[in-house]
Design a protein around this motif. Sequence first.
Motif, PDB file in Angstrom:
ATOM      1  N   MET A 204       0.826  -1.184   0.000  1.00 53.79           N
ATOM      2  CA  MET A 204       0.000   0.000   0.000  1.00 53.79           C
ATOM      3  C   MET A 204       0.871   1.247   0.000  1.00 53.79           C
ATOM      4  N   ALA A 205       2.037   1.162   0.586  1.00 52.69           N
ATOM      5  CA  ALA A 205       2.933   2.319   0.602  1.00 52.69           C
ATOM      6  C   ALA A 205       3.315   2.729  -0.812  1.00 52.69           C
ATOM      7  N   ALA A 206       3.489   1.773  -1.699  1.00 56.82           N
ATOM      8  CA  ALA A 206       3.824   2.095  -3.094  1.00 56.82           C
ATOM      9  C   ALA A 206       2.693   2.879  -3.749  1.00 56.82           C
ATOM     10  N   ALA A 207       1.463   2.579  -3.400  1.00 52.96           N
ATOM     11  CA  ALA A 207       0.320   3.296  -3.962  1.00 52.96           C
ATOM     12  C   ALA A 207       0.339   4.759  -3.538  1.00 52.96           C
ATOM     13  N   PHE A 208       0.663   5.016  -2.292  1.00 53.57           N
ATOM     14  CA  PHE A 208       0.715   6.396  -1.810  1.00 53.57           C
ATOM     15  C   PHE A 208       1.946   7.126  -2.325  1.00 53.57           C
ATOM     16  N   ALA A 209       3.033   6.408  -2.562  1.00 51.73           N
ATOM     17  CA  ALA A 209       4.283   7.029  -3.005  1.00 51.73           C
ATOM     18  C   ALA A 209       4.286   7.370  -4.489  1.00 51.73           C
ATOM     19  N   ALA A 210       3.455   6.700  -5.277  1.00 55.42           N
ATOM     20  CA  ALA A 210       3.493   6.855  -6.738  1.00 55.42           C
ATOM     21  C   ALA A 210       3.441   8.304  -7.214  1.00 55.42           C
ATOM     22  N   PRO A 211       2.511   9.141  -6.765  1.00 56.79           N
ATOM     23  CA  PRO A 211       2.472  10.511  -7.269  1.00 56.79           C
ATOM     24  C   PRO A 211       3.627  11.388  -6.779  1.00 56.79           C
ATOM     25  N   LEU A 212       4.325  10.947  -5.740  1.00 61.08           N
ATOM     26  CA  LEU A 212       5.450  11.723  -5.218  1.00 61.08           C
ATOM     27  C   LEU A 212       6.706  11.582  -6.079  1.00 61.08           C
ATOM     28  N   LEU A 213       6.759  10.556  -6.910  1.00 64.22           N
ATOM     29  CA  LEU A 213       7.941  10.336  -7.735  1.00 64.22           C
ATOM     30  C   LEU A 213       8.207  11.510  -8.671  1.00 64.22           C
ATOM     31  N   TYR A 214       7.171  12.051  -9.287  1.00 64.61           N
ATOM     32  CA  TYR A 214       7.334  13.183 -10.199  1.00 64.61           C
ATOM     33  C   TYR A 214       7.843  14.404  -9.441  1.00 64.61           C
ATOM     34  N   ILE A 215       7.240  14.675  -8.304  1.00 69.39           N
ATOM     35  CA  ILE A 215       7.624  15.841  -7.507  1.00 69.39           C
ATOM     36  C   ILE A 215       9.080  15.747  -7.073  1.00 69.39           C
ATOM     37  N   CYS A 216       9.517  14.543  -6.713  1.00 72.91           N
ATOM     38  CA  CYS A 216      10.893  14.329  -6.247  1.00 72.91           C
ATOM     39  C   CYS A 216      11.870  14.083  -7.396  1.00 72.91           C
TER      40      CYS A 216
ATOM     41  N   PRO B  18       4.134 -19.056  -4.018  1.00 69.24           N
ATOM     42  CA  PRO B  18       3.150 -20.086  -4.362  1.00 69.24           C
ATOM     43  C   PRO B  18       1.727 -19.521  -4.391  1.00 69.24           C
ATOM     44  N   SER B  19       0.844 -20.309  -4.956  1.00 72.70           N
ATOM     45  CA  SER B  19      -0.563 -19.923  -5.069  1.00 72.70           C
ATOM     46  C   SER B  19      -1.203 -19.771  -3.692  1.00 72.70           C
ATOM     47  N   SER B  20      -2.158 -18.882  -3.604  1.00 75.34           N
ATOM     48  CA  SER B  20      -3.009 -18.705  -2.421  1.00 75.34           C
ATOM     49  C   SER B  20      -2.270 -18.223  -1.176  1.00 75.34           C
ATOM     50  N   ILE B  21      -1.300 -17.310  -1.367  1.00 76.79           N
ATOM     51  CA  ILE B  21      -0.642 -16.733  -0.189  1.00 76.79           C
ATOM     52  C   ILE B  21      -0.956 -15.244  -0.024  1.00 76.79           C
ATOM     53  N   GLY B  22      -1.802 -14.708  -0.925  1.00 80.48           N
ATOM     54  CA  GLY B  22      -2.243 -13.326  -0.760  1.00 80.48           C
ATOM     55  C   GLY B  22      -1.654 -12.319  -1.724  1.00 80.48           C
ATOM     56  N   LYS B  23      -1.006 -12.779  -2.794  1.00 80.41           N
ATOM     57  CA  LYS B  23      -0.421 -11.830  -3.752  1.00 80.41           C
ATOM     58  C   LYS B  23      -1.502 -10.985  -4.421  1.00 80.41           C
ATOM     59  N   SER B  24      -2.544 -11.619  -4.905  1.00 75.73           N
ATOM     60  CA  SER B  24      -3.636 -10.883  -5.556  1.00 75.73           C
ATOM     61  C   SER B  24      -4.356  -9.992  -4.560  1.00 75.73           C
ATOM     62  N   THR B  25      -4.517 -10.456  -3.352  1.00 77.68           N
ATOM     63  CA  THR B  25      -5.161  -9.655  -2.315  1.00 77.68           C
ATOM     64  C   THR B  25      -4.336  -8.409  -2.019  1.00 77.68           C
ATOM     65  N   ALA B  26      -3.019  -8.544  -1.974  1.00 77.94           N
ATOM     66  CA  ALA B  26      -2.142  -7.388  -1.758  1.00 77.94           C
ATOM     67  C   ALA B  26      -2.293  -6.374  -2.890  1.00 77.94           C
ATOM     68  N   LEU B  27      -2.425  -6.860  -4.125  1.00 78.75           N
ATOM     69  CA  LEU B  27      -2.626  -5.958  -5.259  1.00 78.75           C
ATOM     70  C   LEU B  27      -3.960  -5.224  -5.153  1.00 78.75           C
ATOM     71  N   VAL B  28      -5.003  -5.940  -4.778  1.00 79.68           N
ATOM     72  CA  VAL B  28      -6.321  -5.318  -4.634  1.00 79.68           C
ATOM     73  C   VAL B  28      -6.285  -4.264  -3.530  1.00 79.68           C
ATOM     74  N   MET B  29      -5.607  -4.566  -2.425  1.00 76.89           N
ATOM     75  CA  MET B  29      -5.495  -3.594  -1.331  1.00 76.89           C
ATOM     76  C   MET B  29      -4.762  -2.336  -1.792  1.00 76.89           C
ATOM     77  N   ALA B  30      -3.642  -2.518  -2.489  1.00 77.86           N
ATOM     78  CA  ALA B  30      -2.883  -1.358  -2.980  1.00 77.86           C
ATOM     79  C   ALA B  30      -3.699  -0.591  -4.008  1.00 77.86           C
ATOM     80  N   GLY B  31      -4.366  -1.303  -4.908  1.00 79.16           N
ATOM     81  CA  GLY B  31      -5.181  -0.648  -5.926  1.00 79.16           C
ATOM     82  C   GLY B  31      -6.370   0.098  -5.353  1.00 79.16           C
ATOM     83  N   SER B  32      -6.864  -0.330  -4.210  1.00 78.78           N
ATOM     84  CA  SER B  32      -8.022   0.325  -3.608  1.00 78.78           C
ATOM     85  C   SER B  32      -7.702   1.742  -3.145  1.00 78.78           C
ATOM     86  N   VAL B  33      -6.430   2.045  -2.967  1.00 81.05           N
ATOM     87  CA  VAL B  33      -6.029   3.395  -2.577  1.00 81.05           C
ATOM     88  C   VAL B  33      -6.526   4.402  -3.613  1.00 81.05           C
TER      89      VAL B  33
END
Length: 80
Positions: free
Chosen positions: A1-13, A25-40
């Motif tokens: 989720m930190a990457a989602a918040f940091a993304a717009p700061l890259l241009y400024i910096c 491996p499958s079913s350890i939460g990779k897709s869930t982590a993406l959905v959480m970050a994308g929800s930002v």
Amino acid sequence: MAAAFAAPLLYICEIESGGFHLRGPSSIGKSTALVMAGSVWGGGDRGYVRNWRATANGLEAVGSTHCDTLLCLDEISQVA
């Protein structure tokens, strides 16, 4: 989720963008982590998560619409 918040700061910096590859491996939460970050950035059920399965031209267009924001690509069992 930190990457989602940091993304717009890259241009400024004046820092180049980059990426993270969540791997494991499958079913350890990779897709869930993406959905959480994308929800930002909103976007409903899957947020900003896009499917990796696309043409190069299609992904280029998607990438340009996500300029200075987060882009989550989920491979959804496309890679062996």
